[in-house]
Design a protein around this motif. Structure first.
Motif, PDB file in Angstrom:
ATOM      1  N   ASP A  47     -20.043-100.943 102.789  1.00 25.52           N
ATOM      2  CA  ASP A  47     -21.174 -99.374 103.381  1.00 25.52           C
ATOM      3  C   ASP A  47     -21.478 -99.356 102.060  1.00 25.52           C
ATOM      4  O   ASP A  47     -23.374 -98.977 102.218  1.00 25.52           O
ATOM      5  CB  ASP A  47     -20.363 -98.064 104.168  1.00 25.52           C
ATOM      6  N   HIS A  48     -20.737 -99.239 100.831  1.00 22.97           N
ATOM      7  CA  HIS A  48     -21.338 -98.296  99.857  1.00 22.97           C
ATOM      8  C   HIS A  48     -22.468 -99.585  99.630  1.00 22.97           C
ATOM      9  O   HIS A  48     -23.886 -99.253  99.370  1.00 22.97           O
ATOM     10  CB  HIS A  48     -20.472 -97.974  98.623  1.00 22.97           C
ATOM     11  N   VAL A  87     -13.940-102.073 103.718  1.00 25.13           N
ATOM     12  CA  VAL A  87     -15.334-102.127 104.233  1.00 25.13           C
ATOM     13  C   VAL A  87     -15.963-100.933 103.810  1.00 25.13           C
ATOM     14  O   VAL A  87     -16.889-100.760 103.252  1.00 25.13           O
ATOM     15  CB  VAL A  87     -14.829-101.176 105.379  1.00 25.13           C
ATOM     16  N   THR A  88     -15.373 -99.494 103.026  1.00 24.39           N
ATOM     17  CA  THR A  88     -15.658 -98.905 101.800  1.00 24.39           C
ATOM     18  C   THR A  88     -17.171 -99.503 100.476  1.00 24.39           C
ATOM     19  O   THR A  88     -17.799 -99.238 100.745  1.00 24.39           O
ATOM     20  CB  THR A  88     -14.648 -98.741 100.994  1.00 24.39           C
ATOM     21  N   GLY A 115     -11.766 -93.177 107.630  1.00 25.96           N
ATOM     22  CA  GLY A 115     -11.782 -93.944 106.531  1.00 25.96           C
ATOM     23  C   GLY A 115     -11.539 -94.172 105.479  1.00 25.96           C
ATOM     24  O   GLY A 115     -10.626 -92.923 105.531  1.00 25.96           O
ATOM     25  N   TYR A 122     -20.222-106.995 110.377  1.00 26.67           N
ATOM     26  CA  TYR A 122     -21.294-106.830 109.601  1.00 26.67           C
ATOM     27  C   TYR A 122     -22.044-107.792 110.376  1.00 26.67           C
ATOM     28  O   TYR A 122     -23.205-108.185 109.803  1.00 26.67           O
ATOM     29  CB  TYR A 122     -21.598-107.297 108.395  1.00 26.67           C
ATOM     30  N   THR A 177     -24.382-101.598 100.964  1.00 30.91           N
ATOM     31  CA  THR A 177     -25.689-102.146 101.713  1.00 30.91           C
ATOM     32  C   THR A 177     -26.035-101.334 101.682  1.00 30.91           C
ATOM     33  O   THR A 177     -27.496-101.233 102.060  1.00 30.91           O
ATOM     34  CB  THR A 177     -24.713-102.507 103.365  1.00 30.91           C
ATOM     35  N   ASP A 178     -25.995-100.135 101.543  1.00 29.13           N
ATOM     36  CA  ASP A 178     -26.595 -98.829 101.456  1.00 29.13           C
ATOM     37  C   ASP A 178     -27.374 -98.394 100.677  1.00 29.13           C
ATOM     38  O   ASP A 178     -29.163 -98.144 100.128  1.00 29.13           O
ATOM     39  CB  ASP A 178     -25.819 -96.986 101.937  1.00 29.13           C
ATOM     40  N   GLU A 237      -9.444 -96.089 109.893  1.00 27.54           N
ATOM     41  CA  GLU A 237     -11.246 -96.029 110.484  1.00 27.54           C
ATOM     42  C   GLU A 237     -11.259 -94.958 111.071  1.00 27.54           C
ATOM     43  O   GLU A 237     -12.257 -93.976 111.350  1.00 27.54           O
ATOM     44  CB  GLU A 237     -12.376 -97.200 111.160  1.00 27.54           C
ATOM     45  N   PRO A 292     -25.761-107.095 103.358  1.00 25.86           N
ATOM     46  CA  PRO A 292     -24.158-107.619 104.213  1.00 25.86           C
ATOM     47  C   PRO A 292     -23.589-109.333 103.487  1.00 25.86           C
ATOM     48  O   PRO A 292     -21.857-108.756 103.310  1.00 25.86           O
ATOM     49  CB  PRO A 292     -24.643-107.666 105.567  1.00 25.86           C
TER      50      PRO A 292
END
Length: 461
Positions: free
Chosen positions: A222-223, A218-219, A385, A269, A225-226, A381, A231
């Motif tokens: 997130d990074h 997940v980390t 996180g 996602y 996709t940012d 979470e 995804p």
């Protein structure tokens, strides 16, 4: 004939089985019929159809690998460009389908990739490079004289490296995102690894191992996709590398449960199930290897490799029986490579995509392990996180507690040949230090084997 068959082999309920087992096992009944996995989870060695939830079984099976077989991926230590090239070609000519080249601490310029990869077509043969160098720089080196489409990837986990050494991971993930952008049409090139090894080799139980790795996934999602990566592009282009330990049935269930957890993440996602295809490399554990009696490692590797293949790995890396030694030899690597080939061709494990499907016990173990791991993941979470939990010491405390339990079990009743029993003369297997000095370092120790824990590991990490 069928009536006669069923009259000879009448169904047996759990109570009847338990009575018969107790009669035959006597005083060993308790320890032989159930075992602790850790994190409050305990498995029984017998299950019936009535123990299962049909919907949960269907959900577990639905997310497993659909295509039989796996890649035989031996690990090669880089020494010299020409020597490593010869070793690589020899492996590929003798059973290997791909290779993992550990570049160590060598500068990329010293690797001389045109010589290292001479005669190797990265379009046809997946080659994974293990290095802590900048991913974008590494890709520039390996793609300079290669074709437009590459297979393989970069076997490096920036978050795990941060946990070990404190090196910043944010800029490296940015570099991974840049490589993903440059290779968006190379669906079989994976520029980042998400590993369980950092947790496994610091004493994690299977629940912790899966929960922490899920949180790491997940980390990265997130990074990445940012950073503008889709995804689906981020999820399918990760190399999930899982350590496989010596608990045969538990490790099979661990891999199957991991795919279930990854399915939960892909759905979170909004990724279509039919397009989400996580690539899992199973790697035999170094944590349980013996330094004092190395030939016993062949037996452990056989069990671990079977767990990995029955559990449904996409790639298998078997460590040599002297892999922990200063200078691994050619025979060690050959035996490791051939082990995967024997399982694939002679044992026919490569003919079924999900060999464990339908086993009442393994289905229940997979479901229970997935549910317990998911619960711990949700707890992580809620605490902010994986990164937040590590910085606050939660991850380290959890691993320290599990590692202490493993060592105490090995001291009291758990026999491992060459690790805590039947070691070579003069081998030091002193018991765990009762009051160890406390370290103020927030980072995890370097990966070690269980036998080394007896000599150097403190009671808490």
């Amino acid at each position: 004939m069928s009536d006669q068959l069923f009259s000879d082999f009448a169904p047996m309920d759990k109570n009847a089985w338990a009575k018969q087992a107790q009669k035959e096992l006597k005083e060993k009944f308790g320890s032989a019929t159930s075992w602790d996995v850790g994190s409050g989870l305990r498995f029984n060695s017998y299950a019936t159809y009535e123990d299962l939830d049909a919907e949960k079984v269907a959900a577990m099976q639905q997310c497993q690998k659909k295509v039989p077989g796996w890649l035989n991926v031996p690990e090669l230590e880089f020494s010299h460009p020409l020597q490593t090239n010869l070793a690589l070609k020899n492996a590929l000519e003798n059973g290997a389908d791909a290779a993992l080249i550990n570049l160590g601490h060598n500068a990329l310029s010293q690797c001389e990739f045109p010589k290292l990869l001479h005669g190797i077509r990265l379009t046809d043969t997946p080659i994974y490079f293990q290095t802590s160098e900048n991913p974008e720089d590494l890709f520039s080196h390996i793609s300079k004289n290669a074709s437009y489409y590459l297979k393989g990837g970069i076997a490096f986990d920036p978050v795990a490296d941060w946990m070990r050494y404190g090196k910043s991971f944010e800029t490296r993930i940015e570099s991974v995102a840049a490589v993903l952008t440059r290779t968006k049409n190379m669906r079989e090139f994976r520029p980042v690894m998400v590993e369980t090894h950092v947790y496994h080799n610091n004493g994690a139980d299977p629940v912790q191992e899966l929960a922490f790795t899920t949180a790491a996934t997940v980390t990265y999602m997130d990074h990445l996709t940012d950073a503008g990566i889709s995804p689906l592009g981020a999820f399918n282009r990760m190399l999930f590398s899982v350590s496989i330990g010596t608990q045969y049935l538990t490790e099979i269930a661990k891999l199957r449960a991991f795919r279930f957890l990854l399915r939960n993440i892909s759905r979170a996602y909004a990724l279509p199930d039919e397009l989400s295809n996580p690539f899992i490399q199973a790697q035999t554990s170094s944590f349980y290897s013996s330094t004092a009696a190395p030939f016993t490692n062949m037996i452990r590797a056989s069990s671990e490799a079977m767990s990995g293949t029955i559990g449904g790995c996409n790639a298998l890396t078997v460590s040599g029986y002297v892999a922990n030694a200063a200078s691994p030899n050619d025979l060690s690597g050959r035996v490791a490579r051939n082990l995967s080939s024997v399982l694939y061709h002679e044992s026919a494990f490569g003919t079924v995509a999900d060999p464990a499907a339908g086993s009442y016990l393994l289905e229940k173990m997979s479901i229970d392990l997935a549910e317990q791991s998911w619960s711990l993941f949700l707890d992580i979470e809620e605490k902010g996180g994986l990164v937040e939990c590590f910085e606050r010491g939660f991850i380290k405390e959890e691993l320290g507690r599990s590692l202490t339990q493993k060592i105490q079990t090995s001291q009291n009743k758990g026999i491992m040949v060459g690790v805590n029993k039947f070691t070579e003369p003069g081998e030091d297997t002193d018991l765990l230090i009762k009051n160890p000095p406390q370290t103020e370092s927030p980072f995890l120790s370097h990966d070690k084997s269980l036998s080394e824990c007896f000599k150097s590991r403190p009671a808490s990490l």
